[in-house]
Scaffold this active site. Structure first.
Site, PDB file in Angstrom:
ATOM      1  N   LYS A  13     -11.229   1.817 -10.912  1.00 31.38           N
ATOM      2  CA  LYS A  13     -12.121   1.404 -10.065  1.00 31.38           C
ATOM      3  C   LYS A  13     -11.961   1.847  -8.448  1.00 31.38           C
ATOM      4  O   LYS A  13     -13.049   2.495  -7.649  1.00 31.38           O
ATOM      5  CB  LYS A  13     -12.213  -0.097  -9.809  1.00 31.38           C
ATOM      6  CG  LYS A  13     -12.876  -0.561 -11.047  1.00 31.38           C
ATOM      7  CD  LYS A  13     -13.190  -2.216 -10.698  1.00 31.38           C
ATOM      8  CE  LYS A  13     -12.037  -3.295 -10.428  1.00 31.38           C
ATOM      9  NZ  LYS A  13     -10.945  -3.268 -11.074  1.00 31.38           N
ATOM     10  N   ARG A  86     -16.637 -11.393  -9.517  1.00 30.67           N
ATOM     11  CA  ARG A  86     -15.937 -11.364 -10.900  1.00 30.67           C
ATOM     12  C   ARG A  86     -16.241 -12.609 -11.420  1.00 30.67           C
ATOM     13  O   ARG A  86     -15.478 -13.069 -12.642  1.00 30.67           O
ATOM     14  CB  ARG A  86     -14.365 -11.435 -10.436  1.00 30.67           C
ATOM     15  CG  ARG A  86     -13.562 -10.086 -10.358  1.00 30.67           C
ATOM     16  CD  ARG A  86     -12.416 -10.351  -9.812  1.00 30.67           C
ATOM     17  NE  ARG A  86     -11.093  -9.601 -10.334  1.00 30.67           N
ATOM     18  CZ  ARG A  86     -10.610  -8.386  -9.743  1.00 30.67           C
ATOM     19  NH1 ARG A  86     -11.237  -8.007  -8.742  1.00 30.67           N
ATOM     20  NH2 ARG A  86      -9.634  -7.822 -10.199  1.00 30.67           N
ATOM     21  N   ARG A 120       1.277   2.937 -11.743  1.00 32.56           N
ATOM     22  CA  ARG A 120       0.661   2.914 -10.586  1.00 32.56           C
ATOM     23  C   ARG A 120       1.519   2.464  -9.304  1.00 32.56           C
ATOM     24  O   ARG A 120       2.501   1.694  -9.341  1.00 32.56           O
ATOM     25  CB  ARG A 120      -0.230   1.939 -10.571  1.00 32.56           C
ATOM     26  CG  ARG A 120      -1.427   1.823  -9.723  1.00 32.56           C
ATOM     27  CD  ARG A 120      -2.703   1.205 -10.330  1.00 32.56           C
ATOM     28  NE  ARG A 120      -2.896  -0.120 -10.261  1.00 32.56           N
ATOM     29  CZ  ARG A 120      -3.866  -0.728 -10.375  1.00 32.56           C
ATOM     30  NH1 ARG A 120      -5.074  -0.181 -10.634  1.00 32.56           N
ATOM     31  NH2 ARG A 120      -3.918  -2.135 -10.494  1.00 32.56           N
ATOM     32  N   ARG A 153       3.041  -2.786  -7.130  1.00 30.95           N
ATOM     33  CA  ARG A 153       2.186  -4.083  -6.859  1.00 30.95           C
ATOM     34  C   ARG A 153       2.989  -5.243  -7.861  1.00 30.95           C
ATOM     35  O   ARG A 153       3.399  -4.840  -8.918  1.00 30.95           O
ATOM     36  CB  ARG A 153       0.833  -3.917  -7.274  1.00 30.95           C
ATOM     37  CG  ARG A 153       0.017  -3.698  -5.979  1.00 30.95           C
ATOM     38  CD  ARG A 153      -1.644  -3.464  -6.418  1.00 30.95           C
ATOM     39  NE  ARG A 153      -2.001  -4.673  -7.148  1.00 30.95           N
ATOM     40  CZ  ARG A 153      -3.418  -4.327  -7.656  1.00 30.95           C
ATOM     41  NH1 ARG A 153      -4.052  -3.463  -7.275  1.00 30.95           N
ATOM     42  NH2 ARG A 153      -3.883  -5.635  -8.226  1.00 30.95           N
ATOM     43  N   ARG A 164      -3.843 -10.537 -16.396  1.00 30.20           N
ATOM     44  CA  ARG A 164      -5.202 -10.137 -15.601  1.00 30.20           C
ATOM     45  C   ARG A 164      -6.181  -9.495 -16.507  1.00 30.20           C
ATOM     46  O   ARG A 164      -7.513  -9.939 -16.102  1.00 30.20           O
ATOM     47  CB  ARG A 164      -4.649  -9.145 -14.590  1.00 30.20           C
ATOM     48  CG  ARG A 164      -4.138  -9.407 -13.294  1.00 30.20           C
ATOM     49  CD  ARG A 164      -3.395  -8.660 -12.661  1.00 30.20           C
ATOM     50  NE  ARG A 164      -4.114  -7.671 -11.999  1.00 30.20           N
ATOM     51  CZ  ARG A 164      -3.955  -6.194 -11.589  1.00 30.20           C
ATOM     52  NH1 ARG A 164      -2.725  -5.916 -11.721  1.00 30.20           N
ATOM     53  NH2 ARG A 164      -4.657  -5.654 -11.103  1.00 30.20           N
TER      54      ARG A 164
HETATM   55  P1  AMP Z   1      -7.733  -5.817  -7.754  1.00 32.30           P
HETATM   56  O1  AMP Z   1      -7.109  -5.083  -6.921  1.00 32.30           O
HETATM   57  O2  AMP Z   1      -9.287  -5.905  -7.674  1.00 32.30           O
HETATM   58  O3  AMP Z   1      -7.079  -5.670  -9.674  1.00 32.30           O
HETATM   59  O4  AMP Z   1      -7.351  -7.523  -7.646  1.00 32.30           O
HETATM   60  C1  AMP Z   1      -6.140  -7.994  -7.617  1.00 32.30           C
HETATM   61  C2  AMP Z   1      -6.035  -9.583  -7.624  1.00 32.30           C
HETATM   62  O5  AMP Z   1      -6.777 -10.203  -6.431  1.00 32.30           O
HETATM   63  C3  AMP Z   1      -6.807 -10.229  -8.869  1.00 32.30           C
HETATM   64  O6  AMP Z   1      -6.065 -10.232  -9.943  1.00 32.30           O
HETATM   65  C4  AMP Z   1      -7.106 -11.542  -8.207  1.00 32.30           C
HETATM   66  O7  AMP Z   1      -6.197 -12.435  -8.110  1.00 32.30           O
HETATM   67  C5  AMP Z   1      -7.665 -11.217  -6.904  1.00 32.30           C
HETATM   68  N1  AMP Z   1      -9.002 -10.858  -6.678  1.00 32.30           N
HETATM   69  C6  AMP Z   1      -9.502  -9.697  -6.351  1.00 32.30           C
HETATM   70  N2  AMP Z   1     -11.157  -9.886  -6.157  1.00 32.30           N
HETATM   71  C7  AMP Z   1     -11.317 -10.945  -6.430  1.00 32.30           C
HETATM   72  C8  AMP Z   1     -12.395 -11.850  -6.594  1.00 32.30           C
HETATM   73  N3  AMP Z   1     -13.549 -11.419  -6.313  1.00 32.30           N
HETATM   74  N4  AMP Z   1     -12.217 -13.196  -7.012  1.00 32.30           N
HETATM   75  C9  AMP Z   1     -11.152 -13.779  -7.213  1.00 32.30           C
HETATM   76  N5  AMP Z   1     -10.149 -13.294  -6.848  1.00 32.30           N
HETATM   77  C10 AMP Z   1     -10.096 -11.649  -6.638  1.00 32.30           C
END
Ligand code: AMP
Length: 209
Positions: A13, A86, A120, A153, A164
């Site tokens: 993404k 989400r 990553r 990360r 996740r």
């Molecule tokens: P990502 O980088 O998009 O994979 O997001 C990493 C982490 O950030 C996720 O596993 C969630 O803990 C948190 N996160 C990101 N976007 C959201 C969202 N829209 N709502 C809730 N938690 C989020």
């Protein structure tokens, strides 16, 4: 043009969102990145880090505090949203702010995802993501842009990745259904190489421009 980009962690993404943002001049909002930047900020429900490290969704209370102001500002122009909505509740929050033209859904199978995520590396300074095989930095372990040392990360470890992905599948199902019903969902097979996925994305976006 207002786009949401949906897909499990590791679907690419971030990389595709950056390309879309550059080519179509859309403001790029990366909710995971915003939350990571604020991960140690205390709120009534604890810090974002408390949830991110476990691989679970950050509660809406915190999301509303940190992310909604960015979306509200960006909604005056055009944007691409990566990582939001989400959940169905977030879909409704977004709808109150602005209408979405298209929801791009990057679909990838579980095995491919684990392989991708474990390779990553990110730059904490620029929040740029690299990948040992798919998008290596020019110099191993060093950010191309700022020269900072790259790190992995905390939530990219296999056990947390699986969590996740489960969280993603459960909370995102109703979101996908919702956009499908509205006929604005476009599914893209993201098991393929980045450039093939990018080609499909452009074909779809060019039609709605
Ligand atoms: P990502 O980088 O998009 O994979 O997001 C990493 C982490 O950030 C996720 O596993 C969630 O803990 C948190 N996160 C990101 N976007 C959201 C969202 N829209 N709502 C809730 N938690 C989020």
């Amino acid at each position: 043009m207002k786009i949401v980009l949906l897909g499990p962690p590791g679907a690419g993404k971030g990389t595709q969102a950056e390309k879309i943002s550059r080519k179509y001049k859309l403001q790029y909002i990366d909710t995971g990145g915003i939350l990571r930047k604020n991960e140690n900020t205390k709120t009534k429900k604890g810090t974002p880090h408390k949830y991110i490290k476990k691989g679970i969704l950050v509660p809406d209370y915190i999301v509303i505090e940190f992310i909604l102001p960015f979306i509200k500002r960006a909604a005056k122009q055009n944007f691409i949203l990566d990582g939001f909505p989400r959940s169905l509740k977030q879909v409704k929050l977004l709808e109150k702010i602005t209408a979405i033209d298209i929801a791009l859904y990057l679909e990838v199978n579980q095995k491919e995802l684990i392989e991708r995520i474990s390779g990553r590396w990110i730059c904490r300074n620029c929040d740029i993501t690299y990948h040992i095989k798919l998008k290596p930095p020019k110099k191993e372990g060093i950010c191309d842009v700022c020269g900072e040392k790259l790190t992995q990360r905390e939530d990219d470890r296999p056990k947390i990745i699986r969590k996740r992905t489960r969280v993603f599948n459960k909370s995102l199902k109703p979101v996908i259904k919702y956009y499908e019903k509205r006929s604005i969902l476009k599914r893209i097979d993201a098991n393929r190489e980045l450039k093939e996925v990018w080609k499909d994305i452009q074909e779809i976006v060019n039609k709605i421009k």
